[in-house]
Design a protein around this motif. Structure first.
Motif, PDB file in Angstrom:
ATOM      1  N   PHE A  28     -74.409 -19.425  52.110  1.00  0.00           N
ATOM      2  CA  PHE A  28     -73.182 -20.126  51.747  1.00  0.00           C
ATOM      3  C   PHE A  28     -71.940 -19.487  52.375  1.00  0.00           C
ATOM      4  O   PHE A  28     -70.950 -20.185  52.620  1.00  0.00           O
ATOM      5  N   LEU A  29     -71.977 -18.194  52.644  1.00  0.00           N
ATOM      6  CA  LEU A  29     -70.871 -17.581  53.380  1.00  0.00           C
ATOM      7  C   LEU A  29     -70.808 -18.160  54.795  1.00  0.00           C
ATOM      8  O   LEU A  29     -69.715 -18.438  55.314  1.00  0.00           O
ATOM      9  N   GLY A  30     -71.967 -18.360  55.410  1.00  0.00           N
ATOM     10  CA  GLY A  30     -71.982 -18.990  56.724  1.00  0.00           C
ATOM     11  C   GLY A  30     -71.475 -20.415  56.683  1.00  0.00           C
ATOM     12  O   GLY A  30     -70.685 -20.839  57.537  1.00  0.00           O
ATOM     13  N   VAL A  31     -71.907 -21.167  55.679  1.00  0.00           N
ATOM     14  CA  VAL A  31     -71.435 -22.543  55.524  1.00  0.00           C
ATOM     15  C   VAL A  31     -69.929 -22.572  55.324  1.00  0.00           C
ATOM     16  O   VAL A  31     -69.207 -23.331  55.984  1.00  0.00           O
ATOM     17  N   GLU A  32     -69.425 -21.747  54.416  1.00  0.00           N
ATOM     18  CA  GLU A  32     -67.994 -21.738  54.108  1.00  0.00           C
ATOM     19  C   GLU A  32     -67.162 -21.324  55.316  1.00  0.00           C
ATOM     20  O   GLU A  32     -66.079 -21.872  55.544  1.00  0.00           O
ATOM     21  N   ALA A  33     -67.656 -20.365  56.094  1.00  0.00           N
ATOM     22  CA  ALA A  33     -66.929 -19.941  57.294  1.00  0.00           C
ATOM     23  C   ALA A  33     -66.723 -21.109  58.249  1.00  0.00           C
ATOM     24  O   ALA A  33     -65.654 -21.263  58.844  1.00  0.00           O
ATOM     25  N   LEU A  34     -67.736 -21.958  58.381  1.00  0.00           N
ATOM     26  CA  LEU A  34     -67.660 -23.057  59.339  1.00  0.00           C
ATOM     27  C   LEU A  34     -66.922 -24.274  58.792  1.00  0.00           C
ATOM     28  O   LEU A  34     -66.371 -25.074  59.558  1.00  0.00           O
ATOM     29  N   LEU A  35     -66.913 -24.427  57.472  1.00  0.00           N
ATOM     30  CA  LEU A  35     -66.229 -25.583  56.888  1.00  0.00           C
ATOM     31  C   LEU A  35     -64.720 -25.520  57.091  1.00  0.00           C
ATOM     32  O   LEU A  35     -64.055 -26.554  57.192  1.00  0.00           O
ATOM     33  N   ARG A  36     -64.153 -24.317  57.110  1.00  0.00           N
ATOM     34  CA  ARG A  36     -62.706 -24.154  57.217  1.00  0.00           C
ATOM     35  C   ARG A  36     -62.336 -23.877  58.672  1.00  0.00           C
ATOM     36  O   ARG A  36     -62.346 -22.741  59.131  1.00  0.00           O
TER      37      ARG A  36
END
Length: 328
Positions: free
Chosen positions: A288-296
């Motif tokens: 989820f840290l990887g997902v969140e990094a890319l979402l923003r």
């Protein structure tokens, strides 16, 4: 009823005046339709998203309060916000960890009023402090989130695919080539993690939905959560990642140690508060840290220092994800 005032002057005066007139017209309409709202004293506009919503200071029954007002035809989720705030209020009304109190809601008029929480945003406070002083204050956010989600937790079958797909779609909009190259490598590892997560369970809860340090206000007495408009039943790791990555991509590492692109000690505070299992701590939270990094996605209006901080975050995240993938 008193009318709204804008908080700051901006260069586009015509747009500001038009936006203010639109909000004023909505306030007149809701006051005419509801005698309770007619008695509210409206103050300055905190935020206005034309055609969607406005947020204003106000006085409600003599109390300092905040009004969230729908100004367009788009559903901004006020029904859900009101329901979630009333669900949480009995658990967060007393003690150190608290929240803005839900005061009044008129669904037909799209007007929701909550108390004005005391304190300053956690992010602003953290930026003013040396790292060792800011760290305990920021770690308290993990306790607040645990307190808020505990009663709605449940195990569900993990569905990482849609999250990775969302991250890939957002990454395609990254305007900086060097950051996009790092994101492409991160996406490859997220796909590997997805295979290890699929078929497993993860914990879900009704989470805040936009859990970053500006949505927690700290005073001498309280740590208060605000802005519950994004509350949904989602994996608990999403809010953790949102908070950690908000700081990490801005270069705020109060402990001085980085893990998965974010502050290592602060990440440990979330792991401890939620009693994450090894699978949760070593697979799900990094995912989820990887997902969140890319979402923003960064944008070209950001100052160079923000882009440099984001690059360091991406590099740290990629390095640790690569090491993790090598152990799987």
């Amino acid at each position: 009823m008193t009318g709204p005032q804008t908080k700051n002057q901006t260069p586009n005066l015509a747009s500001d005046i038009a936006a203010l007139m639109d909000v004023s017209a909505r306030l007149e309409a809701i006051a005419a339709a509801d005698p309770v709202l007619a008695a509210v004293e409206f103050g300055e506009i905190i935020r206005n998203v034309p055609g969607r919503y406005a947020v204003l200071h106000c006085k409600y029954n003599g109390l300092d309060a905040i009004l969230r007002l729908s100004t367009g035809s788009v559903d901004i989720g006020l029904d859900q916000t009101w329901e979630e705030m009333n669900r949480l209020w009995p658990h967060l009304r007393d003690g150190r960890l608290t929240m803005a109190e839900p005061l009044y809601y008129n669904a037909a008029q799209g007007a929701l009023i909550v108390s004005r929480a005391e304190g300053q945003p956690l992010f602003a406070l953290a930026r003013q402090m040396p790292g060792p002083e800011a760290l305990p204050m920021l770690c308290e956010a993990a306790q607040w989130l645990r307190h808020a989600t505990r009663d709605s937790e449940a195990d569900r079958a993990a569905r990482p695919g849609p999250w990775r797909a969302r991250a890939a779609k957002a990454a395609a909009k990254q305007p900086f080539a060097d950051l996009r190259a790092l994101e492409d490598e991160i996406l490859v590892i997220l796909e590997q993690l997805e295979k290890h997560i699929s078929g497993q369970n993860w914990r879900v809860a009704i989470i805040h939905g936009d859990f970053h340090p500006d949505n927690l206000l700290r005073s001498a007495r309280h740590l208060s959560g605000i802005d519950f408009g994004g509350s949904h039943r989602l994996p608990i790791y999403k809010d953790m990642a949102r908070f950690l990555m908000h700081l990490g991509r801005r270069g705020l590492l109060p402990s001085g140690a980085r893990w998965m692109g974010v502050d290592a000690a602060l990440a440990q505070a979330f792991k401890t508060s939620f009693e994450l299992s090894p699978f949760e701590a070593e697979i799900l939270l990094p995912f989820f840290l990887g997902v969140e990094a890319l979402l923003r996605v960064e944008n070209r209006n950001l100052p160079d220092r923000r882009i440099r901080a984001a690059r360091r975050m991406y590099e740290g995240l990629l390095s640790d994800l690569t090491a993790l993938a090598g152990r799987l």
